[in-house]
Design an enzyme around this catalytic site. Structure first.
Site, PDB file in Angstrom:
ATOM      1  N   GLU A  15       0.189 -39.610  24.308  1.00  0.00           N
ATOM      2  CA  GLU A  15       1.882 -39.333  23.057  1.00  0.00           C
ATOM      3  C   GLU A  15       2.402 -38.414  23.807  1.00  0.00           C
ATOM      4  O   GLU A  15       3.276 -38.000  23.079  1.00  0.00           O
ATOM      5  CB  GLU A  15       0.183 -38.188  22.078  1.00  0.00           C
ATOM      6  CG  GLU A  15      -0.439 -38.836  21.305  1.00  0.00           C
ATOM      7  CD  GLU A  15       0.287 -40.336  19.998  1.00  0.00           C
ATOM      8  OE1 GLU A  15       1.063 -39.747  20.002  1.00  0.00           O
ATOM      9  OE2 GLU A  15      -0.615 -40.882  19.604  1.00  0.00           O
ATOM     10  N   LYS A  36       7.949 -33.404  17.047  1.00  0.00           N
ATOM     11  CA  LYS A  36       7.100 -33.433  16.363  1.00  0.00           C
ATOM     12  C   LYS A  36       7.817 -32.492  15.005  1.00  0.00           C
ATOM     13  O   LYS A  36       7.963 -33.173  14.277  1.00  0.00           O
ATOM     14  CB  LYS A  36       5.685 -32.926  17.014  1.00  0.00           C
ATOM     15  CG  LYS A  36       5.367 -33.356  14.883  1.00  0.00           C
ATOM     16  CD  LYS A  36       4.247 -34.832  15.284  1.00  0.00           C
ATOM     17  CE  LYS A  36       4.099 -35.070  14.130  1.00  0.00           C
ATOM     18  NZ  LYS A  36       3.282 -35.674  13.758  1.00  0.00           N
ATOM     19  N   HIS A  79      -2.649 -49.856  17.873  1.00  0.00           N
ATOM     20  CA  HIS A  79      -3.262 -49.781  17.739  1.00  0.00           C
ATOM     21  C   HIS A  79      -4.674 -50.951  17.231  1.00  0.00           C
ATOM     22  O   HIS A  79      -5.075 -50.769  16.888  1.00  0.00           O
ATOM     23  CB  HIS A  79      -2.906 -49.314  15.722  1.00  0.00           C
ATOM     24  CG  HIS A  79      -2.611 -48.132  15.417  1.00  0.00           C
ATOM     25  ND1 HIS A  79      -1.432 -47.632  14.919  1.00  0.00           N
ATOM     26  CD2 HIS A  79      -2.788 -46.594  15.792  1.00  0.00           C
ATOM     27  CE1 HIS A  79      -1.600 -46.408  14.954  1.00  0.00           C
ATOM     28  NE2 HIS A  79      -2.559 -46.150  14.847  1.00  0.00           N
ATOM     29  N   HIS A 121      -7.695 -42.680  22.387  1.00  0.00           N
ATOM     30  CA  HIS A 121      -6.154 -43.919  21.068  1.00  0.00           C
ATOM     31  C   HIS A 121      -5.194 -43.594  22.083  1.00  0.00           C
ATOM     32  O   HIS A 121      -4.695 -44.358  22.633  1.00  0.00           O
ATOM     33  CB  HIS A 121      -5.638 -42.769  19.939  1.00  0.00           C
ATOM     34  CG  HIS A 121      -4.690 -42.903  19.412  1.00  0.00           C
ATOM     35  ND1 HIS A 121      -4.650 -44.039  18.974  1.00  0.00           N
ATOM     36  CD2 HIS A 121      -3.663 -41.389  19.873  1.00  0.00           C
ATOM     37  CE1 HIS A 121      -2.880 -43.482  18.341  1.00  0.00           C
ATOM     38  NE2 HIS A 121      -2.513 -42.739  18.782  1.00  0.00           N
ATOM     39  N   ARG A 136      -6.085 -29.074  -7.278  1.00  0.00           N
ATOM     40  CA  ARG A 136      -4.876 -29.665  -6.940  1.00  0.00           C
ATOM     41  C   ARG A 136      -4.553 -29.016  -5.890  1.00  0.00           C
ATOM     42  O   ARG A 136      -3.155 -28.488  -6.633  1.00  0.00           O
ATOM     43  CB  ARG A 136      -4.121 -29.252  -8.345  1.00  0.00           C
ATOM     44  CG  ARG A 136      -5.054 -30.201  -9.855  1.00  0.00           C
ATOM     45  CD  ARG A 136      -3.724 -30.092 -10.690  1.00  0.00           C
ATOM     46  NE  ARG A 136      -4.723 -31.156 -11.251  1.00  0.00           N
ATOM     47  CZ  ARG A 136      -5.066 -30.582 -12.515  1.00  0.00           C
ATOM     48  NH1 ARG A 136      -5.057 -29.499 -12.736  1.00  0.00           N
ATOM     49  NH2 ARG A 136      -5.561 -31.563 -13.776  1.00  0.00           N
ATOM     50  N   ARG A 190      11.599 -40.522  11.644  1.00  0.00           N
ATOM     51  CA  ARG A 190      10.084 -40.150  11.845  1.00  0.00           C
ATOM     52  C   ARG A 190       8.631 -41.556  12.419  1.00  0.00           C
ATOM     53  O   ARG A 190       7.600 -41.130  13.240  1.00  0.00           O
ATOM     54  CB  ARG A 190       9.073 -39.226  10.303  1.00  0.00           C
ATOM     55  CG  ARG A 190       7.652 -39.047  10.701  1.00  0.00           C
ATOM     56  CD  ARG A 190       6.694 -38.120   9.725  1.00  0.00           C
ATOM     57  NE  ARG A 190       5.673 -37.481   9.619  1.00  0.00           N
ATOM     58  CZ  ARG A 190       5.264 -36.770   8.900  1.00  0.00           C
ATOM     59  NH1 ARG A 190       5.494 -35.974   8.386  1.00  0.00           N
ATOM     60  NH2 ARG A 190       3.577 -36.491   9.538  1.00  0.00           N
ATOM     61  N   LYS A 208       0.229 -35.295   7.506  1.00  0.00           N
ATOM     62  CA  LYS A 208      -0.390 -36.539   7.043  1.00  0.00           C
ATOM     63  C   LYS A 208      -2.109 -35.468   6.769  1.00  0.00           C
ATOM     64  O   LYS A 208      -2.382 -35.209   8.478  1.00  0.00           O
ATOM     65  CB  LYS A 208      -0.309 -37.559   8.436  1.00  0.00           C
ATOM     66  CG  LYS A 208       0.756 -37.811   7.991  1.00  0.00           C
ATOM     67  CD  LYS A 208       1.379 -38.904   9.013  1.00  0.00           C
ATOM     68  CE  LYS A 208       2.348 -39.875   8.681  1.00  0.00           C
ATOM     69  NZ  LYS A 208       2.958 -40.901   9.356  1.00  0.00           N
ATOM     70  N   ASN A 253       5.821 -43.295  16.257  1.00  0.00           N
ATOM     71  CA  ASN A 253       4.680 -44.736  15.815  1.00  0.00           C
ATOM     72  C   ASN A 253       5.488 -45.501  17.442  1.00  0.00           C
ATOM     73  O   ASN A 253       5.122 -46.889  17.923  1.00  0.00           O
ATOM     74  CB  ASN A 253       5.150 -45.750  15.157  1.00  0.00           C
ATOM     75  CG  ASN A 253       4.636 -45.188  14.177  1.00  0.00           C
ATOM     76  OD1 ASN A 253       3.626 -44.259  13.859  1.00  0.00           O
ATOM     77  ND2 ASN A 253       4.978 -45.751  12.296  1.00  0.00           N
ATOM     78  N   HIS A 274       2.740 -46.877  19.210  1.00  0.00           N
ATOM     79  CA  HIS A 274       1.420 -47.239  18.510  1.00  0.00           C
ATOM     80  C   HIS A 274       0.899 -49.109  17.784  1.00  0.00           C
ATOM     81  O   HIS A 274      -0.057 -48.659  17.268  1.00  0.00           O
ATOM     82  CB  HIS A 274       1.663 -46.902  17.307  1.00  0.00           C
ATOM     83  CG  HIS A 274       1.775 -45.348  17.878  1.00  0.00           C
ATOM     84  ND1 HIS A 274       2.307 -43.972  18.616  1.00  0.00           N
ATOM     85  CD2 HIS A 274       0.699 -44.040  17.584  1.00  0.00           C
ATOM     86  CE1 HIS A 274       1.805 -43.532  19.097  1.00  0.00           C
ATOM     87  NE2 HIS A 274       0.601 -43.296  17.741  1.00  0.00           N
ATOM     88  N   GLU A 291       8.813 -39.764   6.300  1.00  0.00           N
ATOM     89  CA  GLU A 291       8.284 -41.057   7.449  1.00  0.00           C
ATOM     90  C   GLU A 291       9.848 -42.502   6.833  1.00  0.00           C
ATOM     91  O   GLU A 291       9.373 -43.592   6.849  1.00  0.00           O
ATOM     92  CB  GLU A 291       7.541 -41.935   7.693  1.00  0.00           C
ATOM     93  CG  GLU A 291       7.628 -42.614   8.799  1.00  0.00           C
ATOM     94  CD  GLU A 291       5.761 -42.812   9.806  1.00  0.00           C
ATOM     95  OE1 GLU A 291       5.015 -42.040   9.175  1.00  0.00           O
ATOM     96  OE2 GLU A 291       5.915 -44.343   9.456  1.00  0.00           O
TER      97      GLU A 291
END
Ligand code: GLY
Length: 356
Positions: free
Chosen positions: A185, A224, A249, A262, A121, A238, A143, A242, A245, A234
């Protein structure tokens, strides 16, 4: 050493950035060693490069330390590898006091973070990123996740580490093209939040061999950390992370993951997003030109053969679509990101002409 605090109340933590920091990890963590087991989760090649040395230094300082390796690449982000890691920890007699050290790039950080969030947990973990992308992005903000057959990162959590330990000197041992592509990035942070940083990056790119990675990583981490502390889940701010992206993506998914880096996909995606921002009257033509001038200082892959309809089908599946509405990240100005619900499918399709 530069220490940046990511402020999240009781879950606040420090991001340490310093070239040569890897050697100092036992002393940085000494206060946190209460005789528990420390498990390095990494990949075998990274264990050979940095992990075995780190483990022996930790042991010398009295840490009880062992390691688990994951396969290279996205294959590691599977339910199988996740459950294999958990089983290994049970075999190693880990318990709720065990602390994980996630040593690697985004894939390792995502899996190790998810293991930490779910083992008994939830146990403590630290991120020790070894790629530029992980240093400035995935290791910060909690994340975690794995992929399932239906899509990437569909299972996961937001679970903050106890700290992030970044040694930019690691970048010197990585393939140059890999590191340089990761600058996509870094440019993103300047574009959405700090025009002065963007201008600095632009100057630094004129002499890429002397690029001050430590300085760039520090500023990117500050941005960040600020964004995550203001919007951990988000819900708003946040989302700006993206930028570039949505198309990025889709390019990765269309060309096949591993066929385009990426960071490269994000660079191309930012060109499209810049064009869209200009078409909608948010970004001035002059500012969009400056953005493109900066991006064009890096070598971009040839994507002339991508099919706009396929790109669009991936855009529609994107997680940035909520309740059927795409929250597209645009620029109101250089250094000022925003989201817009006005970006139509046609506009996205048309934007591809700036990269094809
Ligand atoms: N990688 C984007 C974020 O952490 O929100």
């Amino acid at each position: 050493m530069k220490t940046i605090e990511l402020k999240l109340g009781e879950r606040s933590y420090d991001i340490h950035v310093e070239s040569g920091l890897l050697k100092k990890i036992p002393s940085i963590l000494a206060d946190q060693n209460h005789g528990q087991k420390w498990i390095i989760i990494s990949q075998y090649n990274l264990m050979e490069l940095f992990g075995f040395d780190l483990m022996s230094k930790l042991k010398k300082e009295g840490f009880e330390c062992d390691y688990i390796t994951l396969p290279i690449g996205e294959a590691a982000k599977s339910m199988n590898e996740f459950s294999r890691a958990i089983s290994q920890m049970i075999e190693m007699k880990c318990d709720r006091s065990t602390t994980i050290l996630a040593l690697g790039g985004g894939v390792v950080g995502d899996v190790a973070g998810f293991v930490a969030s779910s083992f008994m947990r939830g146990i403590e973990y630290y991120q020790i990123p070894t790629t530029l992308l992980a240093m400035v992005d995935s290791s910060i903000g909690g994340k975690t996740g794995i992929n399932i057959a239906e899509g990437k990162n569909l299972v996961g959590s937001i679970y903050q580490p106890q700290g992030v330990l970044i040694d930019p000197a690691i970048l010197e041992s990585l393939p140059r093209e890999e590191v340089i592509s990761g600058l996509g990035e870094v440019i993103k942070y300047g574009a959405i939040r700090d025009v002065e940083f963007l201008n600095n990056i632009s100057e630094w790119l004129d002499d890429i061999d002397s690029f001050p990675f430590e300085k760039a990583v520090q500023r990117a981490c500050e941005i960040k950390a600020e964004i995550v502390s203001l919007d951990e889940r988000e819900d708003g701010l946040r989302k700006l992370l993206n930028f570039g992206h949505t198309v990025g993506h889709a390019l990765e998914a269309h060309l096949g993951f591993g066929r385009i880096r990426h960071g490269e996909a994000v660079l191309l995606g930012m060109k499209c997003a810049g064009w869209i921002s200009e078409q909608l009257g948010f970004l001035s033509p002059l500012e969009n030109k400056s953005l493109n001038k900066i991006i064009d200082k890096l070598t971009l892959p040839n994507v002339s053969k991508v099919d706009p309809n396929t790109i669009l089908s991936f855009v529609k599946k994107d997680k940035k679509v909520r309740n059927g509405i795409l929250h597209f990240v645009v620029l109101d100005a250089l250094g000022k990101g925003n989201t817009s619900e006005l970006v139509s499918e046609t506009l996205i399709m048309n934007s591809l002409k700036v990269i094809r």
